[in-house]
Design an enzyme around this catalytic site. Structure first.
Site, PDB file in Angstrom:
ATOM      1  N   SER A 175       0.808  -1.220   0.000  1.00  0.00           N
ATOM      2  CA  SER A 175       0.000   0.000   0.000  1.00  0.00           C
ATOM      3  C   SER A 175       0.847   1.278   0.000  1.00  0.00           C
ATOM      4  O   SER A 175       0.383   2.326  -0.441  1.00  0.00           O
ATOM      5  CB  SER A 175      -0.951   0.008   1.196  1.00  0.00           C
ATOM      6  OG  SER A 175      -0.219  -0.081   2.402  1.00  0.00           O
ATOM      7  N   ASP A 416      -3.387   6.756  11.866  1.00  0.00           N
ATOM      8  CA  ASP A 416      -2.580   6.073  10.850  1.00  0.00           C
ATOM      9  C   ASP A 416      -1.251   6.822  10.704  1.00  0.00           C
ATOM     10  O   ASP A 416      -1.201   7.909  10.133  1.00  0.00           O
ATOM     11  CB  ASP A 416      -3.355   6.064   9.518  1.00  0.00           C
ATOM     12  CG  ASP A 416      -2.547   5.461   8.372  1.00  0.00           C
ATOM     13  OD1 ASP A 416      -1.355   5.135   8.567  1.00  0.00           O
ATOM     14  OD2 ASP A 416      -3.109   5.323   7.265  1.00  0.00           O
ATOM     15  N   HIS A 419       0.863   5.353   6.458  1.00  0.00           N
ATOM     16  CA  HIS A 419       0.694   5.883   5.099  1.00  0.00           C
ATOM     17  C   HIS A 419       0.985   7.379   5.086  1.00  0.00           C
ATOM     18  O   HIS A 419       1.257   7.963   6.135  1.00  0.00           O
ATOM     19  CB  HIS A 419      -0.732   5.578   4.625  1.00  0.00           C
ATOM     20  CG  HIS A 419      -1.011   4.103   4.603  1.00  0.00           C
ATOM     21  ND1 HIS A 419      -1.703   3.461   5.594  1.00  0.00           N
ATOM     22  CD2 HIS A 419      -0.634   3.156   3.727  1.00  0.00           C
ATOM     23  CE1 HIS A 419      -1.762   2.163   5.333  1.00  0.00           C
ATOM     24  NE2 HIS A 419      -1.110   1.942   4.204  1.00  0.00           N
TER      25      HIS A 419
END
Ligand SMILES: *[C@@H]1O[C@H](CO)[C@@H](O)[C@H](O)[C@H]1NC(C)=O
Ligand SMILES: *[C@@H]1O[C@H](CO)[C@@H](O)[C@H](O)[C@H]1NC(C)=O
Ligand SMILES: *[C@@H]1O[C@H](CO)[C@@H](O)[C@H](O)[C@H]1NC(C)=O
Ligand SMILES: *[C@@H]1O[C@H](CO)[C@@H](O)[C@H](O)[C@H]1NC(C)=O
Ligand SMILES: *[C@@H]1O[C@H](CO)[C@@H](O)[C@H](O)[C@H]1NC(C)=O
Ligand SMILES: *[C@@H]1O[C@H](CO)[C@@H](O)[C@H](O)[C@H]1NC(C)=O
Length: 437
Positions: A175, A416, A419
């Site tokens: 990702s 998060d 990312h």
């Protein structure tokens, strides 16, 4: 007291990390406004056709998300039997540009940055669109990477398209790599009129086409590089990762036809032991290796493929090093108990290196890529991204499950910090790619 608190926090954070990598990759396709996606039925068809992928060359059963091991023994240290002469050291590729673009600092520059507008990019992911999801500060979009002693080539979308004319560019990985691919689409799409561009989602491979340049920019989901039970970008398991250390064929059949390849792999190896299912192993017996051993086996398989298939005069191959995480604020500010949540500025200490970037893994990667020096280039994003504790979505992204009251009371608990927001840090990774192309 402090000690006790830390002890309970660590596994929690590990679970969160786990959750993000899993969920992030699970739901990506639902969130997109891909024109060709009319309804969910299309989506299901694409997902399920995956299960009939052809077996590897040893005629063993292909791994998929339903694969399991009948029994598991400890990894005995064996390596795949690659052609030995292929693994001899390579001569270093001559570099005319002696400047180290990976050593430098971040400079606030709100006149040239961001390089595109978050809400104007039709391919933006809800996982990365931080402003849309309420991030109030926008400074994270305004930083330019300034190498010591030289400048990066100035980003120019038209020039990038000229380099891509008639070519296929493919990102292959997890990702994080997908974030870089989306960044590349956003950096490049605006100069192509709407009727001359299209995107074809196909679970394992998503293809953006620019008609007038006869060029594609693609993303292939291959978080472990080699064949594994996690190769379905939508439905995969992280609880029991099973890989086939001697087979890259499932993915490499696409790599063969690509002109510019950009690989990454790291965080999926950091989630505990990995099961190995060798092609010639009978009766579903697996070996269990630690993440680093398993990653080295996968990197060897990948390197062997590069050795045998890449003519550096015709193709360009890049490996993107580990993307740092910012899970413990005590690493940049002693005595604090937070993470990337609420961080608004980069780290200035040029020696900063967080514990999430595993040095043993970096040494292993150094070894593998050194053997391939004449065939690949490294995009060493680790140090420059280490500084960007402010660059993660934290709570400002779409979450797929609703927050509990307890979570909402403590935003840090579901931040998060893995990312990266777009526009943001991955744009610079792509500027570096542009610099080297
Ligand atoms: C850029 O930042 C400076 C200092 O924060 C500010 O004064 C200026 O208005 C900003 N310019 C733009 C175009 O946002
Ligand atoms: C981005 O575009 C939107 C709509 O086109 C506009 O309202 C917004 O001001 C732009 N944002 C920036 C930072 O330029
Ligand atoms: C980008 O490059 C093209 C072609 O080399 C040039 O005509 C154009 O002015 C450049 N654009 C910018 C913003 O520098
Ligand atoms: C378009 O690019 C492909 C390679 O990606 C090439 O095989 C094909 O000949 C090109 N077509 C045209 C019309 O240039
Ligand atoms: C696991 O064991 C069962 C029973 O011995 C066998 O039928 C099956 O084929 C084995 N699985 C694999 C993947 O070999
Ligand atoms: C990447 O850079 C770090 C220092 O920032 C260095 O230790 C490491 O060896 C480099 N890795 C590769 C693969 O070039």
């Amino acid at each position: 007291m402090m000690n006790q608190k830390k002890k309970t926090q660590l596994p929690l954070i590990a679970i969160i990390l786990f959750f993000f990598i899993f969920v992030a990759s699970t739901v990506f396709f639902n969130e997109h406004r891909f024109q060709q996606f009319h309804h969910n039925q299309d989506f299901d068809k694409i997902t399920f056709s995956l299960n009939s992928s052809p077996p590897g060359k040893f005629n063993s059963v292909a791994l998929d998300r339903f694969s399991s091991c009948n029994s598991t023994v400890k990894y005995n240290g064996r390596k795949a039997e690659w052609d030995v002469h292929l693994l001899q050291s390579d001569k270093q590729r001559e570099h005319d540009d002696m400047c180290d673009v990976f050593s430098g600092r971040w400079v606030f520059d709100n006149t040239s940055y961001p390089l595109y507008n978050e809400s104007d990019c039709p391919y933006m992911s809800d996982q990365l669109a931080c402003h849309k999801h309420g991030r109030p500060d926008l400074e994270y979009q305004y930083w330019r990477w300034q190498p010591h002693g030289c400048n990066l080539k100035r980003w120019n979308a038209t020039q990038m398209w000229e380099k891509l004319r008639g070519k296929r560019l493919m990102f292959v990985g997890d990702s994080l790599n997908r974030g870089q691919w989306i960044s590349m689409l956003c950096l490049l799409e605006s100069v192509i009129p709407a009727e001359k561009k299209s995107i074809t989602p196909n679970a394992p491979l998503t293809i953006f086409r620019a008609e007038e340049y006869n060029a594609t920019i693609e993303f292939q989901w291959a978080p472990l590089l080699v064949e594994s039970n996690s190769d379905d970008p939508v439905n995969h398991r992280l609880d029991e990762r099973i890989m086939r250390p001697d087979s890259v064929l499932r993915h490499a059949s696409e790599w063969k036809h690509v002109d510019i390849l950009i690989f990454n792999s790291y965080l999926w190896w950091r989630q505990g032991p990995v099961k190995l299912s060798w092609s010639n192993q009978k009766n579903g017996v697996c070996e269990e290796a630690d993440g680093l051993e398993a990653m080295e086996l996968a990197m060897d398989a990948w390197a062997n493929w590069i050795r045998s298939n890449i003519n550096p005069m015709k193709k360009k191959v890049f490996f993107v090093t580990m993307s740092p995480t910012h899970l413990w604020s005590r690493e940049w500010e002693a005595g604090t108990e937070g993470n990337c949540y609420n961080e608004k500025l980069p780290i200035e200490d040029e020696r900063y290196w967080g514990s999430g970037s595993d040095l043993a893994t970096m040494r292993m990667v150094d070894n593998v890529v050194n053997k391939l020096r004449s065939r690949i280039s490294v995009i060493n994003i680790t140090q420059l991204s280490e500084y960007r504790k402010d660059g993660h979505p934290s709570i400002y992204r779409k979450f797929w499950e609703s927050r509990t009251a307890e979570q909402l009371a403590n935003p840090m608990s579901y931040s998060d910090c893995i990312h990266w927001c777009l526009p943001g840090v991955p744009d610079v990774w792509n500027e570096i790619l542009f610099h080297f192309l």
